[in-house]
Design an enzyme around this catalytic site. Structure first.
Site, PDB file in Angstrom:
ATOM      1  N   HIS A  60      13.126  -8.178   8.628  1.00  0.00           N
ATOM      2  CA  HIS A  60      11.967  -8.920   8.111  1.00  0.00           C
ATOM      3  C   HIS A  60      12.212  -9.212   6.632  1.00  0.00           C
ATOM      4  O   HIS A  60      12.666  -8.331   5.906  1.00  0.00           O
ATOM      5  CB  HIS A  60      10.714  -8.047   8.304  1.00  0.00           C
ATOM      6  CG  HIS A  60       9.425  -8.659   7.882  1.00  0.00           C
ATOM      7  ND1 HIS A  60       9.213 -10.018   7.802  1.00  0.00           N
ATOM      8  CD2 HIS A  60       8.238  -8.074   7.508  1.00  0.00           C
ATOM      9  CE1 HIS A  60       7.968 -10.240   7.407  1.00  0.00           C
ATOM     10  NE2 HIS A  60       7.365  -9.095   7.214  1.00  0.00           N
TER      11      HIS A  60
ATOM     12  N   ASP B   5       8.190  -7.034   0.417  1.00  0.00           N
ATOM     13  CA  ASP B   5       8.061  -5.576   0.405  1.00  0.00           C
ATOM     14  C   ASP B   5       9.241  -4.909   1.112  1.00  0.00           C
ATOM     15  O   ASP B   5       9.453  -3.696   0.964  1.00  0.00           O
ATOM     16  CB  ASP B   5       6.724  -5.103   1.014  1.00  0.00           C
ATOM     17  CG  ASP B   5       6.423  -5.687   2.365  1.00  0.00           C
ATOM     18  OD1 ASP B   5       6.853  -6.814   2.649  1.00  0.00           O
ATOM     19  OD2 ASP B   5       5.737  -5.014   3.162  1.00  0.00           O
TER      20      ASP B   5
ATOM     21  N   HIS C 123       5.841  -9.909  11.785  1.00  0.00           N
ATOM     22  CA  HIS C 123       4.681 -10.383  11.087  1.00  0.00           C
ATOM     23  C   HIS C 123       4.852 -11.782  10.509  1.00  0.00           C
ATOM     24  O   HIS C 123       3.888 -12.487  10.241  1.00  0.00           O
ATOM     25  CB  HIS C 123       4.364  -9.347   9.984  1.00  0.00           C
ATOM     26  CG  HIS C 123       3.433  -9.746   8.926  1.00  0.00           C
ATOM     27  ND1 HIS C 123       3.664  -9.552   7.595  1.00  0.00           N
ATOM     28  CD2 HIS C 123       2.232 -10.358   9.015  1.00  0.00           C
ATOM     29  CE1 HIS C 123       2.647  -9.993   6.889  1.00  0.00           C
ATOM     30  NE2 HIS C 123       1.770 -10.489   7.714  1.00  0.00           N
TER      31      HIS C 123
ATOM     32  N   TYR D 115      -4.148  -1.202   9.432  1.00  0.00           N
ATOM     33  CA  TYR D 115      -2.962  -2.060   9.328  1.00  0.00           C
ATOM     34  C   TYR D 115      -2.996  -3.146  10.409  1.00  0.00           C
ATOM     35  O   TYR D 115      -2.759  -4.329  10.145  1.00  0.00           O
ATOM     36  CB  TYR D 115      -1.702  -1.199   9.477  1.00  0.00           C
ATOM     37  CG  TYR D 115      -0.444  -1.927   9.122  1.00  0.00           C
ATOM     38  CD1 TYR D 115       0.013  -1.957   7.808  1.00  0.00           C
ATOM     39  CD2 TYR D 115       0.287  -2.613  10.075  1.00  0.00           C
ATOM     40  CE1 TYR D 115       1.160  -2.647   7.469  1.00  0.00           C
ATOM     41  CE2 TYR D 115       1.427  -3.303   9.752  1.00  0.00           C
ATOM     42  CZ  TYR D 115       1.863  -3.311   8.444  1.00  0.00           C
ATOM     43  OH  TYR D 115       2.994  -3.999   8.108  1.00  0.00           O
TER      44      TYR D 115
ATOM     45  N   HIS E  50       6.726   0.782   7.517  1.00  0.00           N
ATOM     46  CA  HIS E  50       5.728   1.422   6.648  1.00  0.00           C
ATOM     47  C   HIS E  50       5.224   2.682   7.341  1.00  0.00           C
ATOM     48  O   HIS E  50       5.036   2.694   8.561  1.00  0.00           O
ATOM     49  CB  HIS E  50       4.508   0.519   6.413  1.00  0.00           C
ATOM     50  CG  HIS E  50       4.812  -0.768   5.714  1.00  0.00           C
ATOM     51  ND1 HIS E  50       5.141  -0.825   4.375  1.00  0.00           N
ATOM     52  CD2 HIS E  50       4.812  -2.050   6.147  1.00  0.00           C
ATOM     53  CE1 HIS E  50       5.336  -2.094   4.029  1.00  0.00           C
ATOM     54  NE2 HIS E  50       5.146  -2.845   5.093  1.00  0.00           N
TER      55      HIS E  50
HETATM   56 FE1  FEO Z   1       5.301  -8.271   6.574  1.00  0.00          FE
HETATM   57 FE2  FEO Z   1       5.663  -5.067   5.384  1.00  0.00          FE
HETATM   58  O1  FEO Z   1       5.890  -6.927   5.433  1.00  0.00           O
END
Ligand code: FEO
Length: 397
Positions: A78, A82, A145, A192, A225
């Protein structure tokens, strides 16, 4: 800093961001982590990098295990900053032979860094690479995402490296789901999902189906995460099935703001009606609430009751801002109703009903609007509205 062993030859080598409290508008009250994973096989492979500014923390953990220059492959699941903000610095140090990434990911990173000389190799669904004793299989997961997103599966270990999916903004010194406050973990996972993943729920359903169709057995999930799921892996997959199918709990949220407490009195009367029908209800006044927390409650509750006074022929700014945010996250399958006080024009209830229709809620009442201030009779009407919502919730079980 130390690497954390997940399984033989597989290590967490990410970074912990204890102090982030605002993640592009998302309130991260428990901080977060940017997870990277190192798999030591004949071809040493690094999965994802970290946010810009956290590269040294990641590299120091890698140095516990191998010299970063020995890393052969980098997998970029991804490209959101971040995870890929630190990409350039890390690539310049490790100089990987190959970087596995989707076509959209390649295009994105070339635009982020204004360079096209990276050793990219395109990853597509069901492509697999052999890295020694193990295989890595890729599945593209566009919009879970971002358009570039993909996940990586290691069949020999039954491990899914899932990037944002199954993640949580939760900074802790522990790395596994069975080592942390489990209620907090589930709460952060729901938050989330509600604030990041919810709009892409149909794609989550497709992904869960693809995983089943491909026969991927998953014992461990390593997201980008939060913590690694090794004990409650089945439960988080079940929760993703529930949330992506818009299955909510039999309770209601009443979300409102108020100017001179008339709309507030209506909100509390509506709650009375809901509670009298033995349905759980929660109230959120938007001027004192965090919208990301409120959104979590919207996802979890079957009933959604929205209230605003009319201000300048529209909604109060706090309510307008929230419903705009909520609409973008595309909650579905709600039982809805609206209410609000007004002085002379009184558009707020109509506007809130339009929002409820836009999110395809079942609107169970035309809504209640009250001029200036509610009296005993109109508060009774509000209580009746609450009862109607509650009965509908109970009938939906
Ligand atoms: Fe869609 Fe944690 O970035």
């Amino acid at each position: 800093m130390e690497a954390v062993k997940i399984k033989e030859d597989l290590y967490w080598v990410g970074a912990i961001d204890w102090n982030v409290r605002n993640f592009h508008g998302y309130s991260t009250l428990r901080g977060t982590t940017y997870n990277s994973y190192l798999l030591v096989d004949e071809k040493i492979t690094l999965f994802d990098t970290v946010k810009y500014g956290f590269e040294e923390e990641m590299l120091s953990r890698i140095r516990n295990i191998v010299n970063p220059e020995k890393i052969n492959y980098l997998v970029v699941n991804h490209i959101e900053p971040d995870h890929a903000g630190g990409f350039l610095k890390v690539v310049e140090i490790i100089k990987p032979e190959k970087i596995f990434i989707t076509k959209k990911g390649k295009e994105g990173l070339e635009k982020y860094f204004h360079r096209s000389d990276f050793p990219f190799e395109e990853a597509v669904t069901e492509k697999e690479i052999r890295i020694g004793k193990r295989t890595i299989k890729f599945i593209e997961t566009p919009m879970i995402h971002w358009p570039d997103s993909m996940i990586s599966y290691i069949p020999e270990e039954k491990i899914l490296i899932s990037q944002d999916a199954f993640g949580a903004h939760y900074a802790t010194s522990n790395r596994f789901d069975d080592e942390v406050d489990y209620c907090a973990l589930i709460q952060e996972s729901a938050k989330y999902y509600a604030n990041i993943v919810l709009p892409y729920s149909p794609r989550v359903q497709n992904l869960l189906k693809t995983i089943k169709d491909l026969g991927f057995e998953i014992k461990i999930i390593c997201p980008d995460h939060g913590v690694v799921w090794r004990k409650n892996t089945g439960e988080i997959i079940k929760l993703y099935e529930k949330w992506s199918n818009y299955i909510a709990d039999p309770k209601a949220v009443i979300i409102y703001d108020t100017m001179w407490k008339s709309t507030e009195k209506m909100a509390y009367a509506i709650m009375e009606g809901i509670v009298k029908e033995n349905v759980e209800a929660r109230i959120f006044k938007l001027s004192v609430s965090d919208i990301t927390d409120v959104m979590t409650e919207v996802m979890l509750a079957k009933g959604l009751v929205l209230g605003s006074p009319t201000l300048n022929n529209g909604l109060m700014p706090t309510v307008a801002s929230f419903v705009h945010y909520m609409k973008g996250l595309r909650p579905r399958n709600k039982i809805g109703a609206a209410f609000g006080s007004y002085g002379w024009s009184g558009e707020s209830v109509k506007l809130l009903n339009e929002i409820l229709n836009e999110i395809k809620a079942e609107v169970v009442h035309e809504g209640i609007k009250i001029k200036f201030a509610p009296d005993r009779e109109t508060l009774k009407q509000c209580e009746e509205l609450g009862k109607i919502v509650a009965k509908k919730i109970k009938n939906s079980l």
